[in-house]
Design a protein around this motif. Structure first.
Motif, PDB file in Angstrom:
ATOM      1  N   GLY A 126      61.397 -38.555  42.238  1.00  0.00           N
ATOM      2  CA  GLY A 126      61.644 -37.192  41.778  1.00  0.00           C
ATOM      3  C   GLY A 126      60.605 -36.778  40.742  1.00  0.00           C
ATOM      4  N   ALA A 127      60.677 -35.537  40.331  1.00  0.00           N
ATOM      5  CA  ALA A 127      59.736 -35.006  39.343  1.00  0.00           C
ATOM      6  C   ALA A 127      60.288 -35.245  37.938  1.00  0.00           C
ATOM      7  CB  ALA A 127      59.516 -33.513  39.567  1.00  0.00           C
ATOM      8  N   PRO A 128      59.593 -36.013  37.098  1.00  0.00           N
ATOM      9  CA  PRO A 128      60.109 -36.273  35.750  1.00  0.00           C
ATOM     10  C   PRO A 128      60.241 -35.017  34.901  1.00  0.00           C
ATOM     11  CG  PRO A 128      57.875 -37.130  35.997  1.00  0.00           C
ATOM     12  CD  PRO A 128      58.348 -36.745  37.352  1.00  0.00           C
ATOM     13  N   GLY A 129      59.511 -33.962  35.258  1.00  0.00           N
ATOM     14  CA  GLY A 129      59.635 -32.711  34.521  1.00  0.00           C
ATOM     15  C   GLY A 129      61.008 -32.083  34.633  1.00  0.00           C
ATOM     16  N   LEU A 130      61.789 -32.486  35.643  1.00  0.00           N
ATOM     17  CA  LEU A 130      63.138 -31.951  35.795  1.00  0.00           C
ATOM     18  C   LEU A 130      64.154 -32.663  34.909  1.00  0.00           C
ATOM     19  CD1 LEU A 130      63.540 -31.318  39.634  1.00  0.00           C
ATOM     20  CD2 LEU A 130      62.565 -29.843  37.868  1.00  0.00           C
ATOM     21  N   ASP A 131      63.810 -33.840  34.393  1.00  0.00           N
ATOM     22  CA  ASP A 131      64.797 -34.640  33.668  1.00  0.00           C
ATOM     23  C   ASP A 131      65.381 -33.872  32.489  1.00  0.00           C
ATOM     24  OD1 ASP A 131      63.945 -36.473  35.517  1.00  0.00           O
ATOM     25  OD2 ASP A 131      63.402 -38.019  34.065  1.00  0.00           O
ATOM     26  N   ARG A 132      64.526 -33.480  31.562  1.00  0.00           N
ATOM     27  CA  ARG A 132      64.991 -32.758  30.385  1.00  0.00           C
ATOM     28  C   ARG A 132      65.374 -31.322  30.734  1.00  0.00           C
ATOM     29  NH1 ARG A 132      67.734 -33.228  25.770  1.00  0.00           N
ATOM     30  NH2 ARG A 132      66.872 -31.976  24.057  1.00  0.00           N
ATOM     31  N   LEU A 133      64.655 -30.740  31.684  1.00  0.00           N
ATOM     32  CA  LEU A 133      64.948 -29.365  32.096  1.00  0.00           C
ATOM     33  C   LEU A 133      66.387 -29.226  32.572  1.00  0.00           C
ATOM     34  CD1 LEU A 133      64.040 -26.444  32.923  1.00  0.00           C
ATOM     35  CD2 LEU A 133      63.428 -27.435  35.147  1.00  0.00           C
ATOM     36  N   LEU A 134      66.816 -30.092  33.473  1.00  0.00           N
ATOM     37  CA  LEU A 134      68.156 -29.983  34.018  1.00  0.00           C
ATOM     38  C   LEU A 134      69.205 -30.366  32.983  1.00  0.00           C
ATOM     39  CD1 LEU A 134      67.704 -31.306  37.664  1.00  0.00           C
ATOM     40  CD2 LEU A 134      67.610 -28.972  36.795  1.00  0.00           C
ATOM     41  N   GLU A 135      68.865 -31.303  32.113  1.00  0.00           N
ATOM     42  CA  GLU A 135      69.800 -31.664  31.041  1.00  0.00           C
ATOM     43  C   GLU A 135      70.090 -30.460  30.148  1.00  0.00           C
ATOM     44  OE1 GLU A 135      69.885 -34.511  27.043  1.00  0.00           O
ATOM     45  OE2 GLU A 135      68.358 -34.825  28.578  1.00  0.00           O
ATOM     46  N   LEU A 136      69.031 -29.760  29.732  1.00  0.00           N
ATOM     47  CA  LEU A 136      69.222 -28.593  28.864  1.00  0.00           C
ATOM     48  C   LEU A 136      69.828 -27.419  29.630  1.00  0.00           C
ATOM     49  CD1 LEU A 136      65.984 -28.623  26.680  1.00  0.00           C
ATOM     50  CD2 LEU A 136      68.269 -29.436  26.084  1.00  0.00           C
ATOM     51  N   ALA A 137      69.442 -27.260  30.885  1.00  0.00           N
ATOM     52  CA  ALA A 137      69.964 -26.139  31.670  1.00  0.00           C
ATOM     53  C   ALA A 137      71.466 -26.285  31.892  1.00  0.00           C
ATOM     54  CB  ALA A 137      69.236 -26.053  33.008  1.00  0.00           C
ATOM     55  N   ARG A 138      71.906 -27.494  32.160  1.00  0.00           N
ATOM     56  CA  ARG A 138      73.333 -27.705  32.405  1.00  0.00           C
ATOM     57  C   ARG A 138      74.161 -27.536  31.138  1.00  0.00           C
ATOM     58  NH1 ARG A 138      71.432 -32.612  36.161  1.00  0.00           N
ATOM     59  NH2 ARG A 138      71.629 -31.611  38.192  1.00  0.00           N
ATOM     60  N   ALA A 139      73.524 -27.803  29.988  1.00  0.00           N
ATOM     61  CA  ALA A 139      74.245 -27.666  28.716  1.00  0.00           C
ATOM     62  C   ALA A 139      74.231 -26.240  28.184  1.00  0.00           C
ATOM     63  CB  ALA A 139      73.626 -28.595  27.673  1.00  0.00           C
ATOM     64  N   ARG A 140      73.427 -25.389  28.792  1.00  0.00           N
ATOM     65  CA  ARG A 140      73.246 -24.023  28.307  1.00  0.00           C
ATOM     66  C   ARG A 140      74.338 -23.116  28.870  1.00  0.00           C
ATOM     67  NH1 ARG A 140      69.929 -19.687  30.374  1.00  0.00           N
ATOM     68  NH2 ARG A 140      68.985 -18.430  28.738  1.00  0.00           N
ATOM     69  N   PRO A 141      74.958 -22.284  28.048  1.00  0.00           N
ATOM     70  CA  PRO A 141      75.958 -21.351  28.572  1.00  0.00           C
ATOM     71  C   PRO A 141      75.351 -20.446  29.639  1.00  0.00           C
ATOM     72  CG  PRO A 141      75.988 -21.375  26.170  1.00  0.00           C
ATOM     73  CD  PRO A 141      74.767 -22.147  26.601  1.00  0.00           C
ATOM     74  N   ALA A 142      76.127 -20.166  30.669  1.00  0.00           N
ATOM     75  CA  ALA A 142      75.640 -19.289  31.732  1.00  0.00           C
ATOM     76  C   ALA A 142      75.337 -17.909  31.172  1.00  0.00           C
ATOM     77  CB  ALA A 142      76.685 -19.189  32.840  1.00  0.00           C
ATOM     78  N   ARG A 143      74.229 -17.345  31.591  1.00  0.00           N
ATOM     79  CA  ARG A 143      73.886 -15.987  31.172  1.00  0.00           C
ATOM     80  C   ARG A 143      74.882 -15.014  31.775  1.00  0.00           C
ATOM     81  NH1 ARG A 143      68.030 -14.222  32.673  1.00  0.00           N
ATOM     82  NH2 ARG A 143      67.518 -15.598  30.950  1.00  0.00           N
ATOM     83  N   ARG A 144      75.481 -14.211  30.953  1.00  0.00           N
ATOM     84  CA  ARG A 144      76.516 -13.294  31.417  1.00  0.00           C
ATOM     85  C   ARG A 144      75.914 -11.955  31.850  1.00  0.00           C
ATOM     86  NH1 ARG A 144      80.171 -12.924  26.321  1.00  0.00           N
ATOM     87  NH2 ARG A 144      78.072 -12.732  25.450  1.00  0.00           N
ATOM     88  N   ALA A 145      76.393 -11.436  32.952  1.00  0.00           N
ATOM     89  CA  ALA A 145      75.942 -10.122  33.426  1.00  0.00           C
ATOM     90  C   ALA A 145      76.756  -9.044  32.715  1.00  0.00           C
ATOM     91  CB  ALA A 145      76.093 -10.018  34.942  1.00  0.00           C
ATOM     92  N   THR A 146      76.532  -8.895  31.414  1.00  0.00           N
ATOM     93  CA  THR A 146      77.286  -7.972  30.581  1.00  0.00           C
ATOM     94  C   THR A 146      76.357  -6.937  29.999  1.00  0.00           C
ATOM     95  OG1 THR A 146      76.958  -9.282  28.604  1.00  0.00           O
ATOM     96  CG2 THR A 146      78.866  -9.849  29.959  1.00  0.00           C
ATOM     97  N   ARG A 147      76.946  -6.049  29.187  1.00  0.00           N
ATOM     98  CA  ARG A 147      76.160  -5.035  28.518  1.00  0.00           C
ATOM     99  C   ARG A 147      75.079  -5.671  27.652  1.00  0.00           C
ATOM    100  NH1 ARG A 147      80.342  -1.317  25.994  1.00  0.00           N
ATOM    101  NH2 ARG A 147      80.444  -3.155  24.689  1.00  0.00           N
ATOM    102  N   ASP A 148      75.406  -6.821  26.984  1.00  0.00           N
ATOM    103  CA  ASP A 148      74.420  -7.490  26.136  1.00  0.00           C
ATOM    104  C   ASP A 148      73.243  -7.986  26.958  1.00  0.00           C
ATOM    105  OD1 ASP A 148      76.009  -7.034  23.972  1.00  0.00           O
ATOM    106  OD2 ASP A 148      76.949  -9.021  23.999  1.00  0.00           O
TER     107      ASP A 148
END
Length: 381
Positions: free
Chosen positions: A181-203
């Motif tokens: 696999g691509a090692p560049g995904l290791d930290r990327l996916l770790e942080l992405a999964r821990a990040r709150p989903a972007r909400r489709a709101t007024r903000d």
């Protein structure tokens, strides 16, 4: 204690750029943590150049065991800088490896810093392990460098099954090839999964749309690279996007890209443009996750952005032929019309992504566990 240390295999990881260092961090951590391996780090190339942020300081702050700092390029963009830098790199890295009694040298990708590490190791009779071999990007001379490293390497860690098949066609024995696999995904996916989903709101709707711009020279004269970057930046600005711009790498033609960035900053409103000479890996990942679109010709737009659903506009031929990490990559020639059309399509996809929310991970380049696989295979081979 001394007997235990003597039994550990000494693995020297060569890092020459901020980008490849960010990709390698999970591998560095896995090697350091493995009881049968002893990590050594050689820092060279762009890391030592003030013009590109002197990212050596970042490597030092992270606390890795650095055994050598090898100056290669001068960074003056002269036609001979890369060739002379390669020669200095082979000499300096060879001396460091010999003194450190290294057993294995690990390099990633397709730059001259990796080639210098591989050449130094081969001439000393040291095993070479190569990450990201078998990729294809014929729009840049780096493609030839990658294949040269493949011929020098003893152990291969391709990022995809397609890359592994290409290595087989190049004559690499199958028992030396391990798809990790691509090692560049290791930290990327770790942080992405821990990040709150972007909400489709007024903000979310009120947040200014942002383009992460990462454009590297492809070895052409500075004047050509400058025109290409000016076209790209003008189109992105005309689309009303806020621009987060990262400086290019040190390859030939970089002075033209830098000149275009500086001119663009002078002509833009301060609130519309942010420029970084370099970004630490986590900060870069945050920018990638927050961006509505990635624009330029970096491999991160081909491999990493699709893995987390960020659309990318790939400009020019530098990444032509590279396997996409997922949908959402739009290729464009270097003309303004082509870039504008591709950007329009990418932004439509970005708008749909906003409405959906959530993380959509693609699996072409693995599951984000490449670093630990590499360490395990090194220790067992």
């Amino acid at each position: 204690m001394s007997g235990g240390r003597a039994a550990r295999q000494r693995v020297a990881v060569v890092t020459g750029t901020r980008a490849e260092y960010g990709l390698l961090r999970s591998t560095l951590a896995a090697i350091r943590a493995h009881p049968r391996l002893e990590l050594q780090v050689i820092v060279c190339g762009m890391h030592l150049l003030a013009r590109f942020g002197r990212t050596l300081r970042e490597v030092e702050r992270d606390g890795w065991p650095i055994i050598a700092r090898v100056r290669m390029q001068r960074g003056d963009d002269s036609p001979t800088d890369q060739a002379e830098g390669l020669a200095r790199g082979v000499r300096g890295i060879a001396r460091a490896l010999h003194a450190a009694r290294t057993a294995t040298v690990l390099v990633l990708g397709d730059r001259i810093e990796a080639l210098a590490g591989a050449l130094a190791a081969v001439t000393l009779g040291i095993r070479v392990a190569h990450v990201h071999g078998g990729d294809v990007a014929p729009g840049d001379f780096d493609d030839a460098v990658r294949d040269a490293i493949t011929q020098l390497a003893d152990l291969h860690f391709p990022a995809s099954r397609a890359a592994a098949r290409r290595l087989a066609r190049m004559g690499v024995p199958r028992d030396r090839v391990h798809v990790v696999g691509a090692p560049g995904l290791d930290r990327l996916l770790e942080l992405a999964r821990a990040r709150p989903a972007r909400r489709a709101t007024r903000d979310a709707a009120a947040r200014p749309r942002t383009a992460l711009v990462v454009y590297h020279p492809a070895g052409r004269p500075a004047a050509i690279e400058r025109r290409a970057m000016e076209s790209l930046l003008n189109v992105v600005a005309a689309s009303g996007l806020r621009r987060v711009i990262i400086y290019p790498n040190s390859d030939r033609g970089h002075s033209g890209v830098v000149a275009a960035i500086r001119l663009h900053v002078r002509r833009s409103q301060r609130c519309d443009v942010v420029v970084h000479r370099s970004l630490p890996r986590d900060a870069y990942i945050a920018a990638l996750l927050e961006a509505d679109v990635v624009v330029g010709n970096s491999s991160s737009g081909i491999i990493e952005a699709p893995a987390v659903g960020t659309p990318a506009v790939d400009v020019g031929d530098r990444q032509r032929g590279r396997l996409h990490g997922g949908p959402g990559v739009f290729h464009a020639a270097e003309s303004r019309g082509a870039i504008a059309a591709a950007l329009h399509r990418a932004l439509r996809r970005a708008d749909a992504r906003r409405r959906r929310g959530g993380l959509r991970v693609r699996g072409v380049y693995g599951d984000g566990r490449a670093g630990e696989r590499i360490a395990r295979i090194l220790a067992g081979s």
